[in-house]
Scaffold this active site. Structure first.
Site, PDB file in Angstrom:
ATOM      1  N   ASP A   1      49.398  47.606  40.091  1.00 32.74           N
ATOM      2  CA  ASP A   1      50.054  48.251  38.961  1.00 32.74           C
ATOM      3  C   ASP A   1      49.809  49.748  38.931  1.00 32.74           C
ATOM      4  OD1 ASP A   1      51.462  46.219  37.420  1.00 32.74           O
ATOM      5  OD2 ASP A   1      49.488  45.269  37.312  1.00 32.74           O
TER       6      ASP A   1
ATOM      7  N   GLU B   1      58.031  38.163  29.626  1.00 35.77           N
ATOM      8  CA  GLU B   1      56.848  38.178  30.488  1.00 35.77           C
ATOM      9  C   GLU B   1      55.723  38.833  29.713  1.00 35.77           C
ATOM     10  OE1 GLU B   1      58.752  38.902  34.900  1.00 35.77           O
ATOM     11  OE2 GLU B   1      57.109  40.184  34.258  1.00 35.77           O
TER      12      GLU B   1
END
Lengths: 404, 278
Positions: B61, B50
């Site tokens: 995040d 990824e």
């Protein structure tokens, strides 16, 4: 861009939260079920006469509504044109329009059984309003505020703490409002079960832009009735400052379908539109941030740029999606005012009317030379005086001493 | 159509183990180091790569990945360079699936059609876009599927049984189960809950289920690998990467240090005895 003009400007958004191509629900999956729950709860509350009655009672007895529509005689004489009226949102409890929205959202949070309230704040007015209502209703309150804003809006930080709120400094990104929104969203993603995110303006995923607008529309509804009483007719022009745009949306929305009413939104041009500024419509383009598609300041790679305004409350690189749509279809005309112009307008209003406006509201006043000056004497202008300027005295003094 | 992702999960299943999915940020801390790193990951035991597309405002995040994105942007990373990295990777690796992960705005501004064409041509296999729920499928998900890219959806503890079918409807490749409510790099997952959740998702789909968020060590990876088809590790790798930097710049240790952690976690994944319902 060709955009179809609708029969009414007041029916949006559609069921998926779109105003034309703007709005929507661009949030992480963790938040999506919460956003859907909120929409359901809001629709139920909106249709509940008891909820509306209770809100009106608090508006009258706690906030002090209706706020007055005041004829500013000396400003009128100064510009020598239109009759200038000030919608005095600065007279609300907590000193700005923000409390109208917070009251609605906090009542909704309680209805949903949420006991922990989070909010972001720029100038601190939304944070103060949220801390105030959380104190009144006995709810836990956490306010995210950029470290830079904590510095320049110290009096509001002290107010929030006095009211029992926890002010959490945000040190990511540029340490201002945009980053405070990011941190509030991160908190919400983490504490989904018990937390209500009380957004301070007409941005975010659906239903926030429509819900905040509805709670703020009391400004425009009162203005219609008050202008009827004062002049026996509707105003000819409306002016309001726009960061995210909640005070503007609240004033504008009840007038959108009155074609005789010209509507002006004033963005913050900061150091100038060719330098650092916060004018998302005038200087930005369509993109996706904080749950909605709207006009944003960004670079060619889609990276969000830092806004700049002397006014912390306008220092945001986006704007509410409904404003973006109203711009595209031409119903609202977008102007801008620089830091210099806003400070000059603040001084002028203070000395001519004995009213120290917030730096945010001063941006709207700064366009009076064009919007009111040169207009016939029977032209009626309403400026939304969205908040009081006490919080800004330090910033203004520093600005006047040190130049920019 | 069998994609690299489908094939990789099928192969891993034949080995009776879970796949290790690694997340690193494109361009962190600079382009060359980042390319060297993704090239080193398969050898270290990564089954699926990824690659984060940096964004200024990554609202789901935590601090580690936020900082990684800012380091990359400061180093001049942009979408063109991220796609160029994928082309570099594909020069000597045609088997390992590579998934781009990030937020929608940089793609929207690059142009959806142009992005899908360029991503496909570069050798991208799938996309994970955090701020595109099924409610916004017309934006990118449906065009991506049409272009032959997998669209991998996140499912979370707040995604209930009523909502799962909508989330899974246009998901392909694998399902990425976010094991905690929260931002990346925060709390440690509860393995029993994770196992139950994977079972719940598997009642609704035949797709492999990879589990991420909060995987810090070989031990947590092993625990998750026992109940899931894949284990995603991200913040832990980025923390190690950051610890090797000097004045924000890569050092000779950077790539090796991250690869060493991947090997360690891969060991945890491979040590797990697969007990998930087949």
């Amino acid at each position: 861009m060709t955009v179809q003009r609708p029969n009414s400007f007041r029916t949006g958004p559609d069921e998926r939260g779109h105003f034309g191509i703007y709005g929507g629900r661009f949030v992480a999956e963790t938040l999506m079920p919460l956003v859907l729950d909120l929409e359901k709860a809001y629709n139920e509350a909106k249709a509940d006469a008891a909820f509306q009655r209770e809100m009106e009672s608090y508006q009258a007895h706690y906030i002090g509504r209706p706020s007055s529509l005041y004829f500013a005689e000396r400003l009128t004489a100064h510009f020598g044109g239109a009759k200038i009226y000030l919608k005095r949102e600065d007279l609300n409890h907590t000193g700005a329009h923000k409390v109208n929205n917070v009251l609605g959202q906090i009542m909704l949070a309680m209805r949903m059984g949420k006991k922990r309230i989070i909010a972001e704040t720029g100038a601190g007015m939304h944070g103060v309003a949220t801390a105030t209502l959380c104190a009144k209703f006995g709810l836990q309150c956490i306010v995210y505020m950029g470290a830079v804003d904590i510095e320049r809006q110290r009096p509001n930080v002290l107010r929030m703490r006095m009211l029992g709120a926890e002010v959490r400094p945000v040190t990511s990104g540029a340490n201002t409002l945009k980053d405070a929104v990011n941190e509030a969203l991160r908190d919400w993603v983490t504490n989904v079960a018990d937390t209500f995110y009380c957004i301070g303006t007409v941005v975010g995923p659906h239903p926030y832009p429509a819900m905040v607008r509805d709670f703020q529309s009391v400004i425009g509804r009162e203005t219609r009735a008050q202008m009827q009483d004062a002049e026996g007719r509707l105003p000819d022009s409306l002016v309001a400052c726009i960061g995210g745009g909640s005070n503007a949306m609240g004033l504008f929305h009840p007038f959108l379908d009155d074609p005789s009413v010209a509507i002006y939104g004033v963005e913050a041009a900061g150091h100038g539109l060719d330098k650092k500024h916060a004018a998302s419509v005038t200087g930005g383009r369509a993109g996706v941030l904080h749950g909605n598609r709207t006009y944003l300041l960004m670079n060619d790679d889609g990276q969000i740029e830092e806004a700049h305004s002397i006014s912390a409350g306008l220092d945001y690189p986006g704007i509410g999606p409904e404003h973006a749509w109203l711009h595209d279809i031409g119903r609202v005309k977008f102007l801008s005012a620089t830091d210099d112009e806003a400070v000059a307008a603040l001084q002028l209003c203070s000395r001519l009317e004995g009213i120290i406006p917030a730096l945010e509201s001063a941006h709207a006043l700064a366009r009076l030379p064009e919007v009111a000056g040169g207009k016939p004497k029977d032209h009626l202008v309403v400026v939304n005086l969205s908040g009081r300027g006490d919080k800004d005295l330090d910033s203004v003094a520093k600005y006047l001493e040190g130049g920019r | 159509m069998t994609t690299r992702i489908d094939k990789r999960f099928a192969d891993v299943k034949k080995e009776s183990r879970a796949a290790l999915v690694t997340f690193t940020m494109a361009g962190d801390p600079d382009y060359a180091t980042s390319v060297a790193l993704i090239k080193a990951l398969p050898k270290a035991g990564a089954d699926v790569i990824e690659l984060g597309m940096p964004f200024t405002d990554p609202m789901a995040d935590g601090p580690s990945i936020q900082a990684a994105g800012l380091r990359a942007l400061t180093g001049g990373q942009d979408m063109k360079k991220t796609l160029a990295m994928v082309r570099e990777f594909r020069k000597d690796n045609n088997e390992t699936p590579l998934v781009l992960m990030g937020y929608y705005n940089p793609i929207y501004i690059y142009g959806v059609d142009r992005f899908l064409a360029d991503a496909k041509a570069a050798g991208v296999d799938g996309l994970i876009i955090v701020d595109l729920p099924p409610e916004e499928d017309e934006e990118l998900c449906l065009p991506a599927l049409k272009a032959g890219l997998n669209f991998i959806r996140l499912a979370t503890p707040t995604t209930d049984d009523k909502r799962l079918p909508a989330v899974l409807a246009n998901t392909s490749g694998f399902v990425y189960y976010v094991s905690i409510t929260g931002i990346t790099g925060s709390a440690v997952p509860d393995s029993v809950k994770v196992g139950n959740a994977v079972g719940r998702i598997k009642r609704h789909t035949k797709l492999p289920v990879a589990v991420g968020f909060g995987v810090k060590s070989a031990a947590t990876a092993k625990t998750i690998a026992e109940g899931a088809d894949g284990v995603v590790v991200g913040s832990a790798l980025i923390d190690v990467l950051r610890s090797t930097l000097k004045d924000g710049k890569a050092t000779p240790q950077t790539v090796n240090a991250v690869a060493a952690v991947v090997s360690d976690i891969a060991g945890g994944v491979r040590a797990a005895r697969k007990v998930a319902a087949e």
